[in-house]
Design an enzyme around this catalytic site. Structure first.
Site, PDB file in Angstrom:
ATOM      1  N   SER A 178      31.840  49.417  41.462  1.00 23.07           N
ATOM      2  CA  SER A 178      31.388  48.138  40.939  1.00 23.07           C
ATOM      3  C   SER A 178      29.956  48.263  40.420  1.00 23.07           C
ATOM      4  O   SER A 178      29.679  49.066  39.530  1.00 23.07           O
ATOM      5  CB  SER A 178      31.528  47.076  42.035  1.00 23.07           C
ATOM      6  OG  SER A 178      31.359  45.782  41.535  1.00 23.07           O
ATOM      7  N   GLU A 222      37.846  42.664  38.019  1.00 28.72           N
ATOM      8  CA  GLU A 222      38.458  43.915  37.574  1.00 28.72           C
ATOM      9  C   GLU A 222      38.789  43.873  36.082  1.00 28.72           C
ATOM     10  O   GLU A 222      38.724  44.895  35.397  1.00 28.72           O
ATOM     11  CB  GLU A 222      39.709  44.229  38.390  1.00 28.72           C
ATOM     12  CG  GLU A 222      40.181  45.669  38.270  1.00 28.72           C
ATOM     13  CD  GLU A 222      39.246  46.680  38.926  1.00 28.72           C
ATOM     14  OE1 GLU A 222      39.552  47.878  38.878  1.00 28.72           O
ATOM     15  OE2 GLU A 222      38.196  46.267  39.483  1.00 28.72           O
ATOM     16  N   HIS A 279      39.755  44.271  42.051  1.00 20.74           N
ATOM     17  CA  HIS A 279      38.415  44.707  42.453  1.00 20.74           C
ATOM     18  C   HIS A 279      38.332  44.682  43.977  1.00 20.74           C
ATOM     19  O   HIS A 279      37.926  43.682  44.581  1.00 20.74           O
ATOM     20  CB  HIS A 279      37.401  43.747  41.840  1.00 20.74           C
ATOM     21  CG  HIS A 279      36.097  44.360  41.461  1.00 20.74           C
ATOM     22  ND1 HIS A 279      35.970  45.290  40.458  1.00 20.74           N
ATOM     23  CD2 HIS A 279      34.827  44.166  41.945  1.00 20.74           C
ATOM     24  CE1 HIS A 279      34.707  45.627  40.317  1.00 20.74           C
ATOM     25  NE2 HIS A 279      33.986  44.966  41.224  1.00 20.74           N
TER      26      HIS A 279
END
Length: 657
Positions: A226, A335, A366
């Site tokens: 991330s 995501e 994510h």
């Protein structure tokens, strides 16, 4: 730390409920976009970087929606603390301490010159052959955390099996702790109580520590999830000579296209209340361009680049999925942004003639379980880039002989090495510890903090010699211990693991070991005036300068520990003796007497002591001392008793009652 990337379904459900309250607002736009765009994302179309899509989804990452990404607050296990002195570091940089959670997991606390306001923690997972090849150097693999990084430990060791995965591999895994919302960047100025200068710390301060203090060969890979994926690529473009591999797992690799500055600003405000202007200045400034991965991809030419992302489609419950629970709205939207920006990066790399290994999954959101999966998929590429041999990427091993018998119950876990030579015998590393063998002692497996402490002391080459038992439970049920050729190591959760020399162990044993009034050791035996002193919960054990061992406990030990008392009394010459109404202990130059009503007091050998003795000691006319023997201004000594005072003035004894 845990063996998988498990996050409780309950926690996921709570995070999902948190996200649903804005169902009437912006996030339905993100969800709708995700639903419609996920199939296109799987086709890896560069059209997914549309400004309108990013801007719409960005609105859905505000107001606490990224809370679900925050690792559970989990303290690292307390371990033995050492204080390494590493020469040649930059001015103002030093390792304050190194805490050994296990024999292969060390937590550094570092004083930074770039960020001097508070010490910085970095976790290191040491290579498989750290102990079996003590003169060898190893490559580094950095793993950066996400936007919701916490100060207790890296999300990697809380939420994934990174420690177990790398246990049989010969690399130093480097896990910076903290850096919430920082993008591991050098910020333009202080904000929200922080003055982030992470890039300088990592590249100019941490790297020399690893090189000079932890046997790095300076071949490095940098990865991140991330926010950390964005940071990994940015740091590598700023310092291309430092890294041979760069990996982004669900990172945001386009930070400047329309919509992305809004998304980043919203994320920083959400995750801690930070102002993005304090990070890279106003949107559109040179600093934003410097920290835009796609704009600087040409600087990575010749590196191995690994980029991965899902497409936002929830695949929970489907065959082959690694998901551990249903996706939440924020995980879907984040995501999608990662996928679009990663695709933009890959396209820009292709235009620049820079090769990228792209792993764009046909589904996935994510979340940590996907990043654990990508860690394993990226490793062969990392190993190739770092020139790791086949043997260094894992090991085919099996215990044999006496060691095989010692670990047959499976408690040591799978082997990480084959047997290797150590001083006077053999050792073998396992997932949960290390087994040792010598001809004189046989084979025993050690685990946990006792094994870590033994390793810190030098293992079989230390004064303890080889283990003569496996880890045993203490009779009181509170602790654990292992016996060795020349002593023992005792551990409890509150005192930690401490080694006790054999002769001092015997003296402690006269007080019934840990069940007696001395309790457990609270520190190592240290040099003390030509002998040794070891502190216990309820007192001390001493080895005198003539190699005799005695214990001192309770109020007498407290008196003996006062400043200046040892200089007056010297070492004990025996253990405490109980007498009518109290207790006393003999020392080289005097005694300490104690009773419940008078407390503990010192009386020295000499004329006063003899005069008191002539009157029956503590059982006689004067009773117990009520003060320490002290000097008087006129020249001489004085001491008070329950029933009087005895002085020595100019060589003459004076008594008063």
């Amino acid at each position: 730390m845990r063996d998988t990337a498990f996050r409780s379904i309950k926690a996921k459900a709570q995070a999902k409920r948190r996200s649903l309250w804005i169902a009437a607002g912006a996030v339905p736009t993100a969800i709708a976009l995700t639903m419609s765009l996920a199939p296109m994302a799987s086709a890896q179309s560069s059209n997914l970087s549309s400004d309108a899509v990013i801007g719409s989804i960005a609105q859905g990452v505000t107001d606490g929606l990224t809370d679900y990404l925050k690792p559970r607050v989990e303290e690292l296990p307390a371990g033995e603390v050492t204080y390494p002195e590493i020469a040649g570091l930059p001015d103002g940089v030093r390792v304050i301490s190194a805490e050994w959670a296990t024999s292969k997991h060390v937590i550094l606390t570092i004083q930074s010159a770039a960020m001097p306001e508070r010490p910085i923690k970095v976790q290191l997972l040491l290579p498989r052959d750290w102990y079996s090849s003590p003169n060898r150097e190893f490559p580094e693999i950095w793993a950066l955390d996400g936007l919701r990084a916490i100060e207790e430990q890296s999300g990697w060791t809380i939420e994934t099996n990174i420690e177990q995965y790398y246990a049989d591999k010969n690399a130093i895994v480097v896990l910076p702790v903290g850096g919430e919302s920082s993008f591991y960047s050098d910020w333009e100025g202080p904000n929200n109580g922080k003055n982030y200068q992470w890039e300088t710390f990592l590249t100019q301060e941490l790297a020399p520590i690893l090189d000079k203090g932890f046997r790095s060969n300076t071949d490095r890979a940098i990865t991140g999830i991330s926010m950390g994926g964005t940071a990994a690529v940015n740091i590598a473009t700023h310092h291309p000579d430092m890294f041979k591999f760069v990996g982004s797992f669900s990172g945001y690799l386009d930070t400047t296209s329309a919509g992305m500055p809004i998304a980043i600003s919203a994320a920083l405000a959400d995750a801690g209340g930070y102002d993005a202007n304090a990070m890279w200045g106003p949107v559109g400034s040179e600093r934003w361009q410097e920290n835009d991965p796609k704009s600087n991809v040409d600087k990575l030419k010749g590196k191995t680049i690994y980029v991965s992302s899902g497409n936002g489609a929830d695949d929970f419950g489907k065959e082959g999925s690694v998901a551990i629970g249903p996706a939440n709205a924020a995980g879907v939207g984040l995501e999608v942004i990662s996928r679009m920006t990663s695709q933009t990066f890959v396209d820009r790399a292709s235009q620049a003639g820079v090769e990228v290994v792209a792993s764009f999954r046909p589904s996935g959101v994510h979340s940590w379980e996907y990043w654990q999966f990508e860690m394993t998929q990226a490793f062969p590429h990392i190993a190739n880039a770092l020139g790791m041999s086949t043997e260094d990427r894992g090991v085919e091993c099996a215990p044999v002989g006496a060691i095989a018998d010692a670990v047959a119950d499976g408690a040591m876990g799978t082997c990480l090495t084959n047997e290797y030579d150590v001083t006077g015998g053999k050792a073998q590393d396992f997932a949960n510890g290390r087994a040792y063998w010598s001809a004189n002692t046989g084979a025993f497996g050690l685990v946990g903090r006792i094994n870590a402490r033994y390793s810190e002391l030098g293992g079989p080459a230390s004064w303890l010699g080889y283990p003569t038992s496996s880890e045993l439970k203490t009779p009181d049920g509170r602790g654990r211990f292992v016996t060795f050729e020349h002593g023992s190591i005792y551990w409890t959760a509150t005192t930690g693991p401490w080694e006790i020399p054999g002769d001092m162990l015997a003296a402690w044993g006269t007080q019934d070991y840990e069940k007696g009034s001395l309790g457990y050791p609270t520190g190592a035996a240290v040099e003390y005036n030509g002998g040794l002193r070891q502190q216990f919960e309820g007192g001390y054990v001493f080895r005198t300068s003539n190699n005799q061992s005695y214990w001192v406990r309770g109020e007498i030990s407290k008196k003996y520990a006062e400043d200046g008392i040892f200089a007056q009394l010297g070492f004990p010459t025996g253990n405490e003796k109980l007498i009518n109404g109290g207790a006393f202990q003999e020392f080289e130059k005097g005694n300490i007497y104690w009773s419940a009503s008078t407390g503990a007091h010192v009386i020295l050998h000499g004329d006063i002591f003899d005069a008191w003795g002539a009157k029956g000691w503590e059982q006689g006319e004067y009773g117990f001392p009520t003060s320490d023997q002290t000097a008087i201004t006129a020249g001489g000594q004085t001491i008070d008793f329950q029933n009087g005072t005895i002085r020595q003035v100019n060589g003459r004894i004076e008594e008063s009652r």
